[in-house]
Design a protein around this motif. Structure first.
Motif, short mmCIF file in Angstrom:
data_model
loop_
_atom_site.label_atom_id
_atom_site.label_comp_id
_atom_site.label_asym_id
_atom_site.label_seq_id
_atom_site.Cartn_x
_atom_site.Cartn_y
_atom_site.Cartn_z
N VAL A 61 60.70 54.34 36.78
CA VAL A 61 59.33 54.80 36.59
C VAL A 61 59.15 56.19 37.19
CG1 VAL A 61 56.92 54.36 37.17
CG2 VAL A 61 58.43 52.45 36.57
N ASP A 62 58.63 57.11 36.38
CA ASP A 62 58.33 58.46 36.85
C ASP A 62 56.98 58.46 37.56
OD1 ASP A 62 58.86 61.54 36.58
OD2 ASP A 62 56.77 61.22 35.93
N ARG A 63 56.93 59.01 38.75
CA ARG A 63 55.71 58.98 39.57
C ARG A 63 54.53 59.62 38.86
NH1 ARG A 63 53.42 62.62 43.06
NH2 ARG A 63 55.16 64.07 42.76
N ILE A 64 54.71 60.82 38.31
CA ILE A 64 53.60 61.53 37.66
C ILE A 64 53.13 60.78 36.42
CG2 ILE A 64 52.88 63.68 36.56
CD1 ILE A 64 53.36 63.89 39.56
N GLU A 65 54.09 60.35 35.62
CA GLU A 65 53.72 59.61 34.40
C GLU A 65 53.00 58.32 34.76
OE1 GLU A 65 55.75 57.94 30.27
OE2 GLU A 65 56.99 58.22 32.05
N PHE A 66 53.49 57.60 35.77
CA PHE A 66 52.89 56.34 36.19
C PHE A 66 51.44 56.52 36.59
CE2 PHE A 66 52.05 53.25 39.67
CZ PHE A 66 52.20 52.08 38.96
N MET A 67 51.17 57.48 37.46
CA MET A 67 49.82 57.67 37.94
C MET A 67 48.89 58.21 36.85
SD MET A 67 50.22 56.38 40.76
CE MET A 67 48.45 56.43 40.94
N THR A 68 49.41 59.07 35.99
CA THR A 68 48.58 59.62 34.90
C THR A 68 48.20 58.52 33.92
OG1 THR A 68 49.68 61.77 35.10
CG2 THR A 68 48.48 61.32 33.05
N ARG A 69 49.19 57.69 33.55
CA ARG A 69 48.89 56.59 32.61
C ARG A 69 47.86 55.63 33.19
NH1 ARG A 69 53.19 55.27 28.99
NH2 ARG A 69 54.00 57.22 28.13
N LEU A 70 48.08 55.25 34.44
CA LEU A 70 47.15 54.30 35.07
C LEU A 70 45.75 54.88 35.17
CD1 LEU A 70 49.66 52.63 35.65
CD2 LEU A 70 48.82 52.28 37.99
N ASN A 71 45.66 56.14 35.58
CA ASN A 71 44.35 56.77 35.71
C ASN A 71 43.62 56.84 34.38
OD1 ASN A 71 42.38 58.10 37.44
ND2 ASN A 71 42.90 59.98 36.32
N ASN A 72 44.34 57.20 33.32
CA ASN A 72 43.73 57.28 31.99
C ASN A 72 43.26 55.92 31.51
OD1 ASN A 72 44.17 60.04 31.87
ND2 ASN A 72 46.05 59.87 30.68
N LEU A 73 44.09 54.90 31.73
CA LEU A 73 43.72 53.55 31.29
C LEU A 73 42.52 53.01 32.08
CD1 LEU A 73 47.24 51.95 30.80
CD2 LEU A 73 45.56 52.46 29.02
N LEU A 74 42.47 53.30 33.37
CA LEU A 74 41.34 52.85 34.17
C LEU A 74 40.03 53.51 33.72
CD1 LEU A 74 42.99 52.82 37.70
CD2 LEU A 74 42.08 50.84 36.47
N GLN A 75 40.09 54.80 33.43
CA GLN A 75 38.90 55.50 32.94
C GLN A 75 38.46 54.93 31.59
OE1 GLN A 75 38.71 59.77 33.14
NE2 GLN A 75 40.22 59.86 34.81
N LEU A 76 39.44 54.67 30.71
CA LEU A 76 39.11 54.08 29.42
C LEU A 76 38.47 52.71 29.60
CD1 LEU A 76 39.26 54.10 26.33
CD2 LEU A 76 41.59 53.16 26.52
N GLY A 77 39.04 51.90 30.51
CA GLY A 77 38.48 50.58 30.77
C GLY A 77 37.06 50.65 31.28
N ARG A 78 36.79 51.63 32.17
CA ARG A 78 35.43 51.79 32.69
C ARG A 78 34.46 52.16 31.57
NH1 ARG A 78 38.09 54.80 36.90
NH2 ARG A 78 38.40 53.49 38.74
N HIS A 79 34.87 53.07 30.71
CA HIS A 79 34.00 53.47 29.59
C HIS A 79 33.70 52.29 28.68
CE1 HIS A 79 34.05 57.54 30.83
NE2 HIS A 79 35.25 57.87 30.38
N ILE A 80 34.71 51.47 28.42
CA ILE A 80 34.51 50.30 27.56
C ILE A 80 33.54 49.32 28.21
CG2 ILE A 80 35.64 48.26 26.58
CD1 ILE A 80 38.13 50.00 26.17
N ARG A 81 33.72 49.07 29.53
CA ARG A 81 32.82 48.15 30.22
C ARG A 81 31.39 48.68 30.24
NH1 ARG A 81 37.18 47.70 33.68
NH2 ARG A 81 36.27 49.12 35.19
N GLU A 82 31.25 49.98 30.49
CA GLU A 82 29.91 50.57 30.51
C GLU A 82 29.26 50.48 29.14
OE1 GLU A 82 30.57 54.50 31.91
OE2 GLU A 82 30.91 53.90 34.00
N ALA A 83 30.04 50.72 28.08
CA ALA A 83 29.51 50.63 26.73
C ALA A 83 29.09 49.19 26.41
CB ALA A 83 30.55 51.11 25.71
N ARG A 84 29.93 48.23 26.86
CA ARG A 84 29.59 46.82 26.62
C ARG A 84 28.33 46.43 27.37
NH1 ARG A 84 31.03 42.76 29.81
NH2 ARG A 84 32.76 43.94 30.72
N GLU A 85 28.23 46.85 28.62
CA GLU A 85 27.04 46.53 29.42
C GLU A 85 25.79 47.16 28.82
OE1 GLU A 85 28.13 47.88 33.26
OE2 GLU A 85 29.54 46.22 33.65
N HIS A 86 25.94 48.40 28.33
CA HIS A 86 24.80 49.07 27.71
C HIS A 86 24.39 48.35 26.43
CE1 HIS A 86 22.04 52.26 26.69
NE2 HIS A 86 22.66 52.50 25.55
#
Length: 360
Positions: free
Chosen positions: A112-137
Motif C-alpha cells: 500500500v502506497d501511503r499517499i494513495e491510501f490516504m487520498t483514496r480514504l479521504n475522498n471516499l469519506l467526503q463522498l460518504g458524508r455528502h451522500i449522508r447529508e443528501a439523504r438526511e436532507h
C-alpha cells in the motif's frame, strides 16, 4: 476527549500491515479513528452493530476472505452508503469485477502506497458524508411534505364531513352515524389487510356515502312510512347524485368518496342499484361501506322503523353474506365484532339502539 474525524475499520491478518495502516489512519484522522481487527470473523459482527464511516479489508485471509466479508456485510445490513475498500495483491479484472458485484467501493494494491491510501480514504469519506447529508436532507423534505399533505387532508376531511353532515341532518340523523360507520369501515379494512394509507382514505371517504341525499326532496327523504315505487325510484337517485357531486374532485379521497357514493347500494349478487354491478366489479371501498352502513342502519332508529336488536342485525349480515354482501367483508367485520360494538357505543346514546351491548 478528542473526537476522531472518522471511524475507520481496518481488517488484515498480517500484523505488520495492520500496524502500518492503523498508524496512517491515526496520524491523519486522529486517535480513535482506526478500529483494527486481525480476525475477519470478529470484525464482521462488530461492523454490523456499530456505526462506521469506512471499512478497509484485506482480500486473502483465513476463515473469511475479503470478498466473503464484503458480501456478508452488504447482505446482512451494512449500510450501502458505507464505503468498503478491498486491499489485494491480485490486480486481475476477475477479482475486481467480483469485488464490485459483492459491494466493494474501491481497491488498493499491496504494498500500500501511503499517499494513495490516504487520498483514496479521504475522498471516499467526503463522498460518504455528502451522500449522508443528501439523504438526511431528502428525508427532512419528505417529512415536511408529509406534514403539509396531512394538513391539507385534514382540512379536506373537515369540509367533507361538514358536507356529509348536511345530508345526514336532512335525514334526521346526527354526525354520530357517520363516525360509527366510518369506524366500522376502518376495522373491516384493517382485517382485510389494506395498507395504512388506504385505510385512512377509507375512513375519510366513508362518511360521504349518502351525500347525494342532499338532492332528494323532503317529502321522500323524510317520509315516515313505506315509500311508493315512484318514491323509491326517486330515493335511489341519491347514489348517482352523490357521484356527480364528488366525482368532480381530483384527490384520491374525493375519487374514493365518489365510488362509495355511487356503489354502496350495489349487491354482491348483482341485484343492487344503480348499475347492477356484481362481485369484485363493485369497488372494494363500496363493498366495505355496504356492510358497515347496513349494520348501523339496522341497529339505529329511523323515522320509518324501530332499531333492531344487535343480534338480529348480526344475523342479517351473516344470512346475506354472498348475496347482498361481499363474504370477505362480512368475515372481516365479524372477526372484531366485539371491538366494533365497543367503539360504536362510544358514539351512540343508549336509547338510540335496541339491545346494544357495550363491552367493557
Amino acid at each position: 476527549m478528542h473526537t476522531p474525524l472518522a471511524r475507520i475499520v481496518i481488517v488484515d491478518d498480517s500484523d505488520s500491515v495492520l500496524r502500518y495502516l492503523t498508524h496512517l489512519v491515526t496520524k491523519f484522522f486522529g486517535e480513535g479513528a482506526a478500529i483494527a481487527f486481525s480476525d475477519p470473523l470478529a470484525a464482521l459482527p462488530w461492523c454490523l452493530v456499530n456505526e462506521v464511516d469506512l471499512i478497509v479489508v484485506d482480500n486473502v485471509m483465513p476463515g473469511l476472505s475479503g470478498l466473503q466479508m464484503i458480501e456478508k456485510l452488504r447482505q446482512q445490513g451494512c449500510n450501502t452508503e458505507v464505503p468498503i475498500v478491498m486491499v489485494t495483491t491480485c490486480d486481475t479484472k476477475d477479482v475486481r469485477y467480483t469485488a464490485l458485484q459483492v459491494g466493494a467501493t474501491d481497491f488498493l494494491q499491496k504494498p500500500v502506497d501511503r499517499i494513495e491510501f490516504m487520498t483514496r480514504l479521504n475522498n471516499l469519506l467526503q463522498l460518504g458524508r455528502h451522500i449522508r447529508e443528501a439523504r438526511e436532507h431528502a428525508a427532512h423534505l419528505a417529512d415536511e411534505v408529509r406534514k403539509a399533505t396531512r394538513s391539507i387532508l385534514e382540512r379536506e376531511r373537515e369540509a367533507i364531513l361538514a358536507l356529509s353532515c348536511a345530508a345526514e341532518f336532512r335525514d334526521n340523523e346526527t354526525g354520530s352515524h357517520l363516525v360509527r360507520m366510518a369506524t366500522s369501515c376502518r376495522i373491516i379494512g384493517l382485517n382485510l389487510g389494506l395498507g395504512e394509507d388506504d385505510i385512512e382514505l377509507l375512513f375519510g371517504a366513508a362518511p360521504m356515502h349518502d351525500v347525494g341525499k342532499i338532492g332528494i326532496p323532503d317529502h321522500v327523504l323524510l317520509k315516515p312510512g313505506k315509500l311508493t315505487e315512484e318514491e323509491r325510484e326517486i330515493m335511489m337517485t341519491h347514489a348517482q347524485i352523490g357521484w356527480e357531486i364528488l366525482s368532480k374532485g381530483k384527490s384520491r379521497l374525493m375519487q374514493m368518496g365518489a365510488d362509495i357514493a355511487l356503489c354502496h347500494h350495489e349487491r354482491w349478487d348483482g341485484t343492487g342499484y344503480p348499475n347492477g354491478l356484481a362481485g369484485t366489479d363493485i369497488p372494494l371501498p363500496a363493498r366495505i361501506c355496504a356492510v358497515a352502513d347496513v349494520f348501523d342502519a339496522l341497529i339505529s332508529r329511523r323515522p320509518y322503523k324501530e332499531p333492531w336488536p344487535v343480534d338480529d342485525a348480526l344475523a342479517f349480515l351473516i344470512e346475506n353474506s354472498g348475496t347482498h354482501f361481499d363474504p370477505a367483508c362480512v368475515d372481516a367485520f365479524m372477526k372484531d365484532v366485539e371491538l366494533v360494538l365497543h367503539i360504536l357505543g362510544k358514539f351512540t346514546p343508549d336509547e338510540e339502539l335496541a339491545g346494544f351491548r357495550v363491552l367493557r
